[in-house]
Design an enzyme around this catalytic site. Structure first.
Site, short mmCIF file in Angstrom:
data_model
loop_
_atom_site.label_atom_id
_atom_site.label_comp_id
_atom_site.label_asym_id
_atom_site.label_seq_id
_atom_site.Cartn_x
_atom_site.Cartn_y
_atom_site.Cartn_z
N HIS A 136 0.87 -1.18 0.00
CA HIS A 136 0.00 0.00 0.00
C HIS A 136 0.91 1.24 0.00
O HIS A 136 2.03 1.19 0.53
CB HIS A 136 -0.83 -0.07 1.29
CG HIS A 136 -1.90 0.95 1.44
ND1 HIS A 136 -1.64 2.25 1.80
CD2 HIS A 136 -3.25 0.86 1.32
CE1 HIS A 136 -2.79 2.91 1.90
NE2 HIS A 136 -3.78 2.10 1.60
N ASP A 213 3.28 -4.53 8.10
CA ASP A 213 2.03 -3.79 7.92
C ASP A 213 0.89 -4.80 8.08
O ASP A 213 0.65 -5.62 7.20
CB ASP A 213 2.04 -3.16 6.52
CG ASP A 213 0.72 -2.45 6.20
OD1 ASP A 213 -0.26 -2.63 6.95
OD2 ASP A 213 0.67 -1.74 5.19
N LYS A 239 -10.25 -0.87 10.54
CA LYS A 239 -10.40 -2.05 9.68
C LYS A 239 -10.72 -3.28 10.53
O LYS A 239 -10.81 -4.39 10.04
CB LYS A 239 -9.12 -2.28 8.87
CG LYS A 239 -8.86 -1.13 7.88
CD LYS A 239 -7.63 -1.38 7.07
CE LYS A 239 -7.16 -0.16 6.31
NZ LYS A 239 -8.02 0.22 5.20
C1 LIG Z 1 -2.21 -2.86 3.64
C2 LIG Z 1 -2.55 -1.48 4.10
N1 LIG Z 1 -1.61 -0.71 4.65
C3 LIG Z 1 -1.87 0.52 5.11
C4 LIG Z 1 -3.12 1.06 5.03
C5 LIG Z 1 -3.38 2.42 5.55
O1 LIG Z 1 -4.27 2.37 6.62
P1 LIG Z 1 -4.86 3.71 7.25
O2 LIG Z 1 -5.42 4.50 6.12
O3 LIG Z 1 -5.90 3.22 8.21
O4 LIG Z 1 -3.72 4.40 7.92
C6 LIG Z 1 -4.14 0.33 4.43
C7 LIG Z 1 -5.48 0.89 4.24
O5 LIG Z 1 -6.19 0.52 3.34
C8 LIG Z 1 -3.85 -0.99 3.98
O6 LIG Z 1 -4.80 -1.74 3.42
#
Ligand SMILES: Cc1ncc(COP(=O)(O)O)c(C=O)c1O
Length: 418
Positions: A136, A213, A239
């Protein structure tokens, strides 16, 4: 804070979705005249009554700033906040609750680690930071920024056409000067589950620090940070059935004690003069400013809710639905699924000649909420030569009926667009 119907139940092998739906009032509504089918859980999950109650109870009964007050409400909110930290520590099997830092989410957690590592002087020009093609943007950009500041080089583990990581290439990359491996556990775009235990072990043997992550895994898999062997792990509450604006960075106490603080301000200090500041102990050293107290308490309520059902049972239920969805959609002419067959959480697909956005818009007209686009994974999309997919992502409250509706609606959408 133990309210809501699920808390009275013992862990079980099956998820009783029919009775659970009563815990999620938001799902009981119509969208464009159709029953809402919410399949955008990888973006954010809906919140059970137990979590809504915890948030509301905080503001109705004990709202006060924490740690500094002498009065009763301050004591009550401090106790609830620190109890929430302990709940998270227990959930993660952390050695101590000092290792649990509350942040605003995964992005904030990863930025925190990247900043303290950049400040620490441990990463220098010529060092390498290893990420994967599946990341991500939140697990790419903070490392690019660290590389810009330190002169380190960003390296990327490639992936195979089925969306799994190329382990041979990973092994070869570890032969370099890798100081950090920052890796997603489950891909939010394709649902790929990375073999994190083996990859962490290999990276540690090569002398790297490992940041996991867990944004997508926290709602689907049990996490035992001690068994995992990584150095840091990040996830977001929203989430995992908790509110937005609360997340966690877990880090090894020895490392967190050694690394410098990042943000300065209230709570992260022991003593301030105009000449000098003595920093606080863990975990407060990394929690500058008034935290999201209500969010932390609601996150603990969400973890209680999930653990009452059993994360293994939740995962088995979701996996069954994902497989059923792949089967039900599989004979649509021109459909292509992304990610390996043993995917978790998300099912990503495209239909030849059709735009993912058009499919998503028509699905919405039929009450089905999915996400379309690049899913904050533009480099991954570029690797596959696409600009997006349709992603259906699953949670504990989804049902076989939801899968059937998704399949019928997708068929209709495809027929309308052809
Ligand atoms: C794999 C992954 N990493 C990081 C994030 C970022 O999360 P947040 O926007 O809650 O900080 C997400 C959000 O979709 C994600 O799916």
């Amino acid at each position: 804070m133990r309210h809501g119907t699920a808390h009275a139940r013992r862990p079980r092998a099956m998820i009783p979705t029919d009775s659970l739906l009563a815990d999620f009032p938001i799902l009981d509504q119509s969208i464009h005249g159709q029953r809402l089918v919410y399949l955008d859980n990888a973006a954010t999950t809906q919140k059970p009554l137990a979590v809504l109650f915890a948030s509301r109870h905080f503001y109705e009964a004990i709202n006060s700033n924490i740690h500094r007050g002498t009065h009763q409400l301050a004591r009550a909110s401090t106790e609830a906040y620190e109890q929430a930290r302990q709940t998270v520590a227990n959930h993660l099997h952390a050695a101590t609750s000092d290792e649990v830092i509350f942040t605003s989410g995964t992005t904030a957690s990863i930025n925190l680690v990247a900043n303290i590592l950049a400040l620490s002087g441990r990463i220098t020009a010529g060092d390498e930071v290893l990420i994967s093609t599946l990341e991500h943007h939140s697990n790419i950009v903070p490392w690019q920024m660290l590389c810009q500041r330190t002169g380190a080089t960003l390296k990327v583990i490639p992936c195979h056409d089925d969306g799994s990581l190329d382990q041979d290439a990973f092994g070869a990359l570890l032969g370099g000067r890798v100081k950090i491996l920052a890796l997603t556990w489950i891909s939010n775009a394709f649902g790929t589950v990375n073999p994190v235990v083996e990859m962490i072990r290999a990276a540690k043997a090569a002398g790297a620090l490992v940041v996991i992550d867990a944004a997508q895994s926290a709602a689907h898999l049990a996490i035992d940070v001690q068994a995992l062997g990584a150095d840091f792990l990040a996830f977001s509450g929203h989430k995992l059935y908790a509110p937005t604006g609360i997340g966690v960075l877990w880090g090894r106490a020895a490392l967190l004690n050694e690394l410098p603080p990042w943000q300065g301000g209230g709570e992260m200090i022991k003593e301030v003069t105009f000449e000098h500041t003595r920093y606080n102990d863990l975990p407060f050293k990394y929690e500058a400013g008034t935290p999201n107290i209500e969010g932390a308490i609601a996150l603990a309520a969400a973890l209680d809710y999930v653990n009452a059902l059993g994360i293994g049972a939740i995962h088995a239920h979701e996996t069954q639905l994902i497989r059923a969805a792949a089967d039900a959609l599989g004979d649509i002419p021109g459909i292509r699924f992304y990610g390996p067959e043993d995917r978790s959480g998300s099912l990503s697909f495209a239909v030849d000649g059709l735009h993912h956005y058009d499919i998503g818009t028509l699905l919405d007209q039929m009450g089905v909420a999915v996400r379309t686009g690049h899913h904050c994974c533009q480099p991954l999309m570029a690797r596959f030569g696409i600009n997006g997919t349709v992603r259906a992502s699953f949670a504990l409250y989804n049902t076989a009926q939801d899968v059937a509706t998704l399949a019928t609606a997708t068929r209709k959408a495809v027929a309308m667009l052809r």
